[in-house]
Write an enzyme that holds these catalytic residues in place. Sequence first.
Site, PDB file in Angstrom:
ATOM      1  N   GLU A 159       0.843  -1.204   0.000  1.00 54.15           N
ATOM      2  CA  GLU A 159       0.000   0.000   0.000  1.00 54.15           C
ATOM      3  C   GLU A 159       0.879   1.255   0.000  1.00 54.15           C
ATOM      4  O   GLU A 159       0.758   2.146   0.842  1.00 54.15           O
ATOM      5  CB  GLU A 159      -0.952  -0.004   1.199  1.00 54.15           C
ATOM      6  CG  GLU A 159      -2.039  -1.064   1.138  1.00 54.15           C
ATOM      7  CD  GLU A 159      -3.019  -0.862  -0.014  1.00 54.15           C
ATOM      8  OE1 GLU A 159      -2.864   0.125  -0.758  1.00 54.15           O
ATOM      9  OE2 GLU A 159      -3.932  -1.684  -0.169  1.00 54.15           O
ATOM     10  N   ASP A 190      -8.808  40.427 -20.159  1.00 54.15           N
ATOM     11  CA  ASP A 190      -9.680  39.780 -19.171  1.00 54.15           C
ATOM     12  C   ASP A 190      -9.180  40.194 -17.790  1.00 54.15           C
ATOM     13  O   ASP A 190      -8.314  39.543 -17.211  1.00 54.15           O
ATOM     14  CB  ASP A 190      -9.627  38.261 -19.341  1.00 54.15           C
ATOM     15  CG  ASP A 190     -10.519  37.540 -18.334  1.00 54.15           C
ATOM     16  OD1 ASP A 190     -11.350  38.204 -17.686  1.00 54.15           O
ATOM     17  OD2 ASP A 190     -10.362  36.307 -18.176  1.00 54.15           O
ATOM     18  N   ASP A 204      -6.766  32.324 -17.104  1.00 59.67           N
ATOM     19  CA  ASP A 204      -7.016  33.700 -17.548  1.00 59.67           C
ATOM     20  C   ASP A 204      -6.313  34.001 -18.866  1.00 59.67           C
ATOM     21  O   ASP A 204      -6.904  34.600 -19.771  1.00 59.67           O
ATOM     22  CB  ASP A 204      -6.551  34.690 -16.473  1.00 59.67           C
ATOM     23  CG  ASP A 204      -7.087  34.321 -15.102  1.00 59.67           C
ATOM     24  OD1 ASP A 204      -8.313  34.337 -14.940  1.00 59.67           O
ATOM     25  OD2 ASP A 204      -6.282  33.996 -14.218  1.00 59.67           O
TER      26      ASP A 204
END
Length: 687
Positions: free
Chosen positions: A321, A476, A662
Amino acid sequence: MLLSRHRERLAANLQETAKDAGERWELSAPTFTRHCPKTARMAHPFIGVVHRINSYSSVLETYCTRHHPATPTSANPDVGTPRPSEDNVPAKPRLLESLSTYLQMRCVREDAHVSTADQLVEYQAARKTHDSLHACSVYRELQAFLVNLSSFLNGCYVPGVHWLEPFQQQLVMHTFFFLVSIKAPQKTHQLFGLFKQYFGLFETPNSVLQTFKQKASVFLIPRRHGKTWIVVAIISMLLASVENINIGYVAHQKHVANSVFAEIIKTLCRWFPPKNLNIKKENGTIIYTRPGGRSSSLMCATCFNKNSIRGQTFNLLYVDEANFIKKDALPAILGFMLQKDAKLIFISSVNSSDRSTSFLLNLRNAQEKMLNVVSYVCADHREDFHLQDALVSCPCYRLHIPTYITIDESIKTTTNLFMEGAFDTELMGEGAASSNATLYRVVGDAALTQFDMCRVDTTAQQVQKCLGKQLFVYIDPAYTNNTEASGTGVGAVVTSTQTPTRSLILGMEHFFLRDLTGAAAYEIASCACTMIKAIAVLHPTIERVNAAVEGNSSQDSGVAIATVLNEICPLPIHFLHYTDKSSALQWPIYMLGGEKSSAFETFIYALNSGTLSASQTVVSNTIKISFDPVTYLVEQVRAIKCVPLRDGGQSYSAKQKHMSDDLLVAVVMAHFMATDDRHMYKPISPQ
């Protein structure tokens, strides 16, 4: 597919040929070829001296495997029931009578007194080399491990379980063939050729051995599939069969390490003499010593006690694991990569609660084939699996599903009610973590590579003659100084006069405010103006700027940005205007609406078709300091996702945890404004 009549005819021919061809070619004396020069022949320990061309044919290997198998005919395991040796024997080759007669004419027996002395010496040397390999103590030791493990897993370890899953066989091979490489480094290739028959890998080339010799292997396997189960069996048989080997086992929880420690002790005490064991529970160590042999050891530890494995020497280190191992324990584990004769085997399920912690997935891009994934959905149908809610397994049904695993729609629905996406992660393993980035990918890798590598020299006079006179700029704005959030994106695009659908990116900015003051509009306008000035210097053919300032966030601030930019811009500038419905006044701002999807589709089409390029001299005063602007844009393009909406439409987004979109939106909209002729640009009228 074959028609039934052809299938029956071929089956009849095969039966007739098998009945007529009874030549077995089992020789008690070596065979030598006639009139074959020394440079064109080879000595074979099972046959004699034959032509060297046989080494390139699978017929020779098949014949030797059939009549001289490497697997023992009468195995005597220390535990369990041996498997029949016929299970791993290939089909017996059949020779036509004409071919058999021709071969007997070309070959003669040793007792025919026509063999030369040097051929006999060559054969005896090959035979001696073969016998010495089988007499090697390492060979017998490794053979005993395979025989014991095979017999132990033949209904002895768990009653009724006689077969292994494919990933369990892979785990055994990665363990075993690495042991071969460190136990007998000079004879690794010869032993690989022998031991691969134990696994039924008759046609596997020796080049595959490099995969098993690598320093680390990773297995991503869904839960409840028998990961720890097979590890316990492998470690138990290694301790009991192989001398002078040091094994480590690291678990993510203490109770798991204690459970494995107790299970291995129970297995060894049940099937082997308990007097051979020396157990030290205080440090989780098992030492097994066979009479007259050197001892082998196992240490079980947890990631919470990372210092316990420091200073140890492990030949094999199993990390169970691994996706849930504490990150501060990884350096102590990865330190064994420096040991020459050590191999790390990471075994884990995928972390459903936080997929970003599945650090093992990064190894899918490694130069070595380190990552082994158990998945029930193949790469070709991964998108189908995600787009259809009722689909629970691969549509091609090519992948193996164990009988003890239940996969149906009701279980999928119930599991996802507890936590969205948990079933997909557990089922698909690596696919769930990586498919989110690739499922809705709309721009191909080849197109992005071309966009990044093939940049246009827009400063050349021949190119500038083809550039349009108008520069399209989209702003923007973002009114925040949080660099982890959104910033102001600015894109500048120009079209080609010869091909109106072709456009070039000349500038891009990703600007973040330093402070939240009343000068935010001035700073954003100054950033755009600086970019326009640089573009105008590099491209003197540009005569006018067509700008669009997005006003969705704040209309007042958008008007302020446009007003400042209009005053300081070095070139004549026109703006898109928005008409106020209540007062009929027009403001120099642009309200972004439903055309955003159309703009993205136009941009995506331009990238995939190669009609959008970047300039070699892309202007950027905010990105170029620490990053290549085009590469910066490409990273955002890779994240574009197309998500279908309930009304049948589509939405596009490229937002990421570590990067906003953006700049991408600004470039997309600038490209849309440049290639769409429906927009009207007007100068700001003085009041």
